[in-house]
Enzyme design. Structure first.
Site, PDB file in Angstrom:
ATOM      1  N   ALA A  66       0.863  -1.178   0.000  1.00 20.08           N
ATOM      2  CA  ALA A  66       0.000   0.000   0.000  1.00 20.08           C
ATOM      3  C   ALA A  66       0.901   1.230   0.000  1.00 20.08           C
ATOM      4  O   ALA A  66       2.052   1.168   0.452  1.00 20.08           O
ATOM      5  CB  ALA A  66      -0.874  -0.007   1.246  1.00 20.08           C
ATOM      6  N   GLY A 111       0.675  -5.050   0.830  1.00 15.09           N
ATOM      7  CA  GLY A 111      -0.563  -5.134   0.032  1.00 15.09           C
ATOM      8  C   GLY A 111      -0.335  -5.786  -1.330  1.00 15.09           C
ATOM      9  O   GLY A 111      -1.260  -6.342  -1.913  1.00 15.09           O
ATOM     10  N   GLU A 114      -0.567  -9.395  -0.758  1.00 14.03           N
ATOM     11  CA  GLU A 114      -1.975  -9.716  -0.519  1.00 14.03           C
ATOM     12  C   GLU A 114      -2.774  -9.726  -1.828  1.00 14.03           C
ATOM     13  O   GLU A 114      -3.687 -10.528  -2.007  1.00 14.03           O
ATOM     14  CB  GLU A 114      -2.558  -8.705   0.477  1.00 14.03           C
ATOM     15  N   GLU A 134       4.458  -5.319   7.241  1.00 12.45           N
ATOM     16  CA  GLU A 134       3.626  -4.306   7.911  1.00 12.45           C
ATOM     17  C   GLU A 134       3.976  -4.090   9.373  1.00 12.45           C
ATOM     18  O   GLU A 134       3.919  -2.966   9.869  1.00 12.45           O
ATOM     19  CB  GLU A 134       2.136  -4.679   7.805  1.00 12.45           C
TER      20      GLU A 134
HETATM   21  C1  HXC Z   1       4.914   4.424  -1.323  1.00 12.43           C
HETATM   22  C2  HXC Z   1       6.882   3.529  -2.088  1.00 12.43           C
HETATM   23  C3  HXC Z   1       6.562   2.278  -1.517  1.00 12.43           C
HETATM   24  C4  HXC Z   1       5.320   2.159  -0.813  1.00 12.43           C
HETATM   25  C5  HXC Z   1       8.479   2.124  -2.475  1.00 12.43           C
HETATM   26  N1  HXC Z   1       8.063   3.375  -2.675  1.00 12.43           N
HETATM   27  N2  HXC Z   1       7.582   1.435  -1.763  1.00 12.43           N
HETATM   28  N3  HXC Z   1       6.057   4.586  -2.003  1.00 12.43           N
HETATM   29  N4  HXC Z   1       4.544   3.263  -0.733  1.00 12.43           N
HETATM   30  N5  HXC Z   1       4.926   1.022  -0.256  1.00 12.43           N
HETATM   31  C6  HXC Z   1       8.758   4.445  -3.399  1.00 12.43           C
HETATM   32  C7  HXC Z   1       9.926   5.006  -2.591  1.00 12.43           C
HETATM   33  O1  HXC Z   1       9.467   5.969  -1.679  1.00 12.43           O
HETATM   34  C8  HXC Z   1      10.761   5.608  -3.698  1.00 12.43           C
HETATM   35  O2  HXC Z   1      10.202   6.844  -4.067  1.00 12.43           O
HETATM   36  C9  HXC Z   1      10.565   4.635  -4.857  1.00 12.43           C
HETATM   37  O3  HXC Z   1       9.375   3.921  -4.565  1.00 12.43           O
HETATM   38  C10 HXC Z   1      11.694   3.634  -4.973  1.00 12.43           C
HETATM   39  O4  HXC Z   1      11.863   3.012  -3.713  1.00 12.43           O
HETATM   40  P1  HXC Z   1      13.298   2.866  -2.999  1.00 12.43           P
HETATM   41  O5  HXC Z   1      13.059   2.618  -1.574  1.00 12.43           O
HETATM   42  O6  HXC Z   1      14.186   4.013  -3.357  1.00 12.43           O
HETATM   43  O7  HXC Z   1      13.857   1.560  -3.722  1.00 12.43           O
HETATM   44  P2  HXC Z   1      14.801   0.455  -3.108  1.00 12.43           P
HETATM   45  O8  HXC Z   1      15.923   1.080  -2.324  1.00 12.43           O
HETATM   46  O9  HXC Z   1      15.180  -0.451  -4.230  1.00 12.43           O
HETATM   47  O10 HXC Z   1      13.917  -0.347  -2.062  1.00 12.43           O
HETATM   48  C11 HXC Z   1      12.791  -1.054  -2.526  1.00 12.43           C
HETATM   49  C12 HXC Z   1      11.917  -1.515  -1.313  1.00 12.43           C
HETATM   50  C13 HXC Z   1      11.575  -0.278  -0.457  1.00 12.43           C
HETATM   51  C14 HXC Z   1      12.673  -2.566  -0.500  1.00 12.43           C
HETATM   52  C15 HXC Z   1      10.673  -2.181  -1.897  1.00 12.43           C
HETATM   53  O11 HXC Z   1      11.086   0.750  -1.320  1.00 12.43           O
HETATM   54  C16 HXC Z   1      10.566  -0.566   0.611  1.00 12.43           C
HETATM   55  O12 HXC Z   1      10.887  -1.190   1.614  1.00 12.43           O
HETATM   56  N6  HXC Z   1       9.332  -0.119   0.383  1.00 12.43           N
HETATM   57  C17 HXC Z   1       8.266  -0.278   1.364  1.00 12.43           C
HETATM   58  C18 HXC Z   1       7.738  -1.678   1.367  1.00 12.43           C
HETATM   59  C19 HXC Z   1       6.665  -1.890   2.421  1.00 12.43           C
HETATM   60  O13 HXC Z   1       6.904  -1.666   3.616  1.00 12.43           O
HETATM   61  N7  HXC Z   1       5.463  -2.286   2.002  1.00 12.43           N
HETATM   62  C20 HXC Z   1       4.348  -2.492   2.876  1.00 12.43           C
HETATM   63  C21 HXC Z   1       3.533  -1.232   2.954  1.00 12.43           C
HETATM   64  S1  HXC Z   1       2.233  -1.387   4.118  1.00 12.43           S
HETATM   65  P3  HXC Z   1      11.104   8.163  -4.295  1.00 12.43           P
HETATM   66  O14 HXC Z   1      10.124   9.249  -4.594  1.00 12.43           O
HETATM   67  O15 HXC Z   1      11.874   8.353  -3.027  1.00 12.43           O
HETATM   68  O16 HXC Z   1      11.998   7.797  -5.464  1.00 12.43           O
HETATM   69  C22 HXC Z   1       1.040  -2.246   3.341  1.00 12.43           C
HETATM   70  C23 HXC Z   1      -0.228  -2.433   4.149  1.00 12.43           C
HETATM   71  C24 HXC Z   1      -1.340  -3.041   3.344  1.00 12.43           C
HETATM   72  O17 HXC Z   1       1.168  -2.698   2.261  1.00 12.43           O
HETATM   73  C25 HXC Z   1      -2.656  -2.949   4.074  1.00 12.43           C
HETATM   74  C26 HXC Z   1      -3.259  -1.610   4.104  1.00 12.43           C
HETATM   75  C27 HXC Z   1      -4.697  -1.572   4.591  1.00 12.43           C
END
Ligand code: HXC
Length: 263
Positions: A66, A111, A114, A134
């Site tokens: 998400a 997400g 999921e 998460e």
């Molecule tokens: C918003 C995101 C994002 C996310 C990545 N980006 N994941 N933006 N939401 N979930 C964006 C980063 O901010 C960045 O934007 C660009 O994508 C590239 O990401 P980087 O981090 O620079 O890339 P990298 O170093 O290769 O790392 C990749 C990654 C990391 C390991 C996937 O981005 C990461 O850990 N992302 C979060 C993953 C996560 O925690 N997902 C779960 C979310 S909670 P900019 O503008 O800086 O270039 C969820 C809950 C679901 O899903 C249920 C809800 C009800």
């Protein structure tokens, strides 16, 4: 690739949905979820579909979860609306009458994982990374992960992945049954093509009924689920003409089905 949030293409009844926010690793924000819901509602009306493929734009990510920047400031009530909307959307995937295949081309987190779990099939590229991170953000999966992950891999592994938030590679995802196949990056499309050809050779209604029996049956006690299977099996008969067509193309099938029962 178009500049739409979801790029929709189609070939011979196989619809491909490409989630298109590559700069944010295809993170699911409200607009993308709304658009996905809209596309799925349109697909529900179609009787000529054979399969749906879902993938992410770019070479790095299927869906990285998400959208954290949108999600982090939500009030509990806003979070409830957000999660409910996403849940409704992913349920539509399960309810589509055709196989839905996630082509996981990179990060498949939160997400995103999921979303892949709501698909009937998942084919991963060998560089794919899976996880439910998460808890590291202080939240829990909210797009169905706490329910679909244990149903897919068992509760012990689901608890492992969800409480540690650890990431796993494609090989481990295959070993625990999270995905059906792992293929070299770059071969996802060819394998998807092969798979959809296999679907096309099978009964459309039979595939629909099999999906219904499996998904609806899993949420019922065994006797009710078996009764559901019996009803769906019975509704599929008679298959005489279909079987005859199949028998013509297979020698062993001919021996079986050219028996008195089918004449
Ligand atoms: C918003 C995101 C994002 C996310 C990545 N980006 N994941 N933006 N939401 N979930 C964006 C980063 O901010 C960045 O934007 C660009 O994508 C590239 O990401 P980087 O981090 O620079 O890339 P990298 O170093 O290769 O790392 C990749 C990654 C990391 C390991 C996937 O981005 C990461 O850990 N992302 C979060 C993953 C996560 O925690 N997902 C779960 C979310 S909670 P900019 O503008 O800086 O270039 C969820 C809950 C679901 O899903 C249920 C809800 C009800």
């Amino acid at each position: 690739m178009s500049d739409k949030l979801i790029d929709v293409t189609e070939k011979e009844g196989v619809v491909r949905l490409t989630l298109n926010r590559p700069k944010a690793l295809n993170a699911l924000n409200s607009d993308l979820i709304t658009e996905l819901n809209k596309v799925l509602v349109e697909l529900e009306q179609r009787s000529d579909l054979r399969a749906v493929l879902i993938t992410g734009a770019g070479e790095k990510s299927f869906v990285a979860g998400a959208d954290i920047s949108e999600m982090r400031d939500k009030t509990p009530e806003e979070a409830r609306v957000f999660a409910s909307q996403a849940l409704t959307t992913v349920k539509r995937i399960e309810h589509l009458p055709v196989p839905v295949v996630a082509l996981v081309n990179g990060f498949c987190l939160g997400g995103g994982c999921e979303l892949a779990l709501a698909c009937d099939w998942a084919i991963a590229s060998d560089n794919a990374i899976f996880g439910q991170p998460e808890v590291g953000l202080g939240v829990i999966p909210g797009f169905g992960g706490t329910q679909r992950l244990p149903r897919r891999v068992g509760s012990a592994l689901a608890l492992d992945l969800i409480t540690t938030g650890r990431k796993i590679d494609a090989a481990e995802a295959l070993r625990i049954g999270l995905v059906n196949r792992v293929v070299p990056a770059g071969e996802l499309d060819a394998v998807a093509e092969e798979l959809t050809q296999q679907f096309a050779g099978n009964g459309r209604q039979a595939i629909r009924s099999a999906k219904q029996a499996i998904y609806d049956g899993m949420d019922q006690d065994l006797d009710s689920a078996l009764a559901l299977e019996t009803s769906l099996f019975a509704l599929a008969l008679p298959v005489k003409n279909k079987v005859k067509a199949w028998a013509r193309s297979s020698r062993s099938a001919s021996r079986i089905f050219e028996s008195a029962w089918y004449d």
